[in-house]
Design a protein around this motif. Structure first.
Motif, short mmCIF file in Angstrom:
data_model
loop_
_atom_site.label_atom_id
_atom_site.label_comp_id
_atom_site.label_asym_id
_atom_site.label_seq_id
_atom_site.Cartn_x
_atom_site.Cartn_y
_atom_site.Cartn_z
N ASP A 68 4.94 -3.26 8.05
CA ASP A 68 4.98 -4.17 6.89
C ASP A 68 3.71 -4.06 6.06
O ASP A 68 3.76 -4.08 4.83
CB ASP A 68 5.16 -5.62 7.35
N VAL A 69 2.58 -3.91 6.72
CA VAL A 69 1.31 -3.77 6.01
C VAL A 69 1.27 -2.44 5.27
O VAL A 69 0.85 -2.37 4.11
CB VAL A 69 0.11 -3.91 6.97
N ARG A 70 1.73 -1.37 5.92
CA ARG A 70 1.80 -0.07 5.25
C ARG A 70 2.63 -0.16 3.99
O ARG A 70 2.24 0.32 2.93
CB ARG A 70 2.40 0.99 6.18
N ARG A 71 3.80 -0.77 4.09
CA ARG A 71 4.69 -0.89 2.94
C ARG A 71 4.03 -1.72 1.84
O ARG A 71 4.10 -1.38 0.66
CB ARG A 71 6.02 -1.50 3.35
N ALA A 72 3.38 -2.81 2.20
CA ALA A 72 2.71 -3.65 1.21
C ALA A 72 1.61 -2.87 0.49
O ALA A 72 1.44 -3.00 -0.73
CB ALA A 72 2.12 -4.90 1.87
N LEU A 73 0.87 -2.03 1.21
CA LEU A 73 -0.15 -1.19 0.59
C LEU A 73 0.49 -0.21 -0.38
O LEU A 73 0.03 -0.04 -1.52
CB LEU A 73 -0.95 -0.42 1.65
N MET A 74 1.57 0.43 0.05
CA MET A 74 2.23 1.43 -0.79
C MET A 74 2.84 0.80 -2.05
O MET A 74 2.92 1.44 -3.09
CB MET A 74 3.30 2.18 0.01
N GLU A 75 3.24 -0.46 -1.95
CA GLU A 75 3.84 -1.14 -3.09
C GLU A 75 2.82 -1.91 -3.92
O GLU A 75 3.18 -2.58 -4.89
CB GLU A 75 4.94 -2.09 -2.59
N GLY A 76 1.56 -1.81 -3.56
CA GLY A 76 0.51 -2.48 -4.32
C GLY A 76 0.48 -3.99 -4.14
O GLY A 76 -0.07 -4.71 -4.96
N LYS A 77 1.06 -4.47 -3.06
CA LYS A 77 1.11 -5.92 -2.81
C LYS A 77 -0.09 -6.44 -2.03
O LYS A 77 -0.22 -7.63 -1.83
CB LYS A 77 2.40 -6.26 -2.07
N CYS A 78 -0.94 -5.54 -1.56
CA CYS A 78 -2.18 -5.96 -0.92
C CYS A 78 -3.23 -4.89 -1.16
O CYS A 78 -2.91 -3.78 -1.56
CB CYS A 78 -1.99 -6.24 0.58
#
Length: 126
Positions: free
Chosen positions: A4-14
């Motif tokens: 989930d954290v990887r995906r958030a990084l890739m989507e610019g959400k964190c």
């Protein structure tokens, strides 16, 4: 959870925490070092940068590589993954995060109306 954290990084959400620094080294064979959040030199990075300096490169090249490795280690520290256990998934997370970060950097409009520094995805690979 890490996924989930990887995906958030890739989507610019964190974003990545700004921990660690590139600092001046104390010897000529290692003009810059990567220091972690605890103030400790990151040994594998120092070994790499020392090998790089054997190629008679500019100390500024060492500094530049140090900042690239700082970004990589910030991601690994954030995901709590040691550098020798990193996989393609961490590389993808870094590339995605960098793409989002770079897209936000081009704030000045050019004559064409595009943001300066903008990557035109349709031109990539030509």
């Amino acid at each position: 959870m890490v996924e989930d954290v990887r995906r958030a990084l890739m989507e610019g959400k964190c974003s990545l925490p700004e921990v660690g620094v590139v600092a001046a080294g104390t010897t000529g064979d290692l003009p810059f070092v990567l220091v972690d959040a605890d103030g400790c030199e990151v040994g594998p990075v120092s070994a790499y940068l020392r090998d790089l300096m054997l190629g008679d490169v500019s100390p500024l090249t060492c500094r530049s590589y140090g900042f690239g490795l700082l970004r990589w280690h910030r991601l690994l520290w954030f995901l709590q993954i040691s550098w020798d256990k990193a996989t393609e998934a961490e590389v993808a997370a870094l590339v995605g995060w960098l793409a989002g970060w770079l897209a936000g950097c081009g704030k000045h409009a050019t004559h064409s109306g595009s943001a300066s520094g903008m990557v035109h995805l349709h031109l990539r690979g030509r």
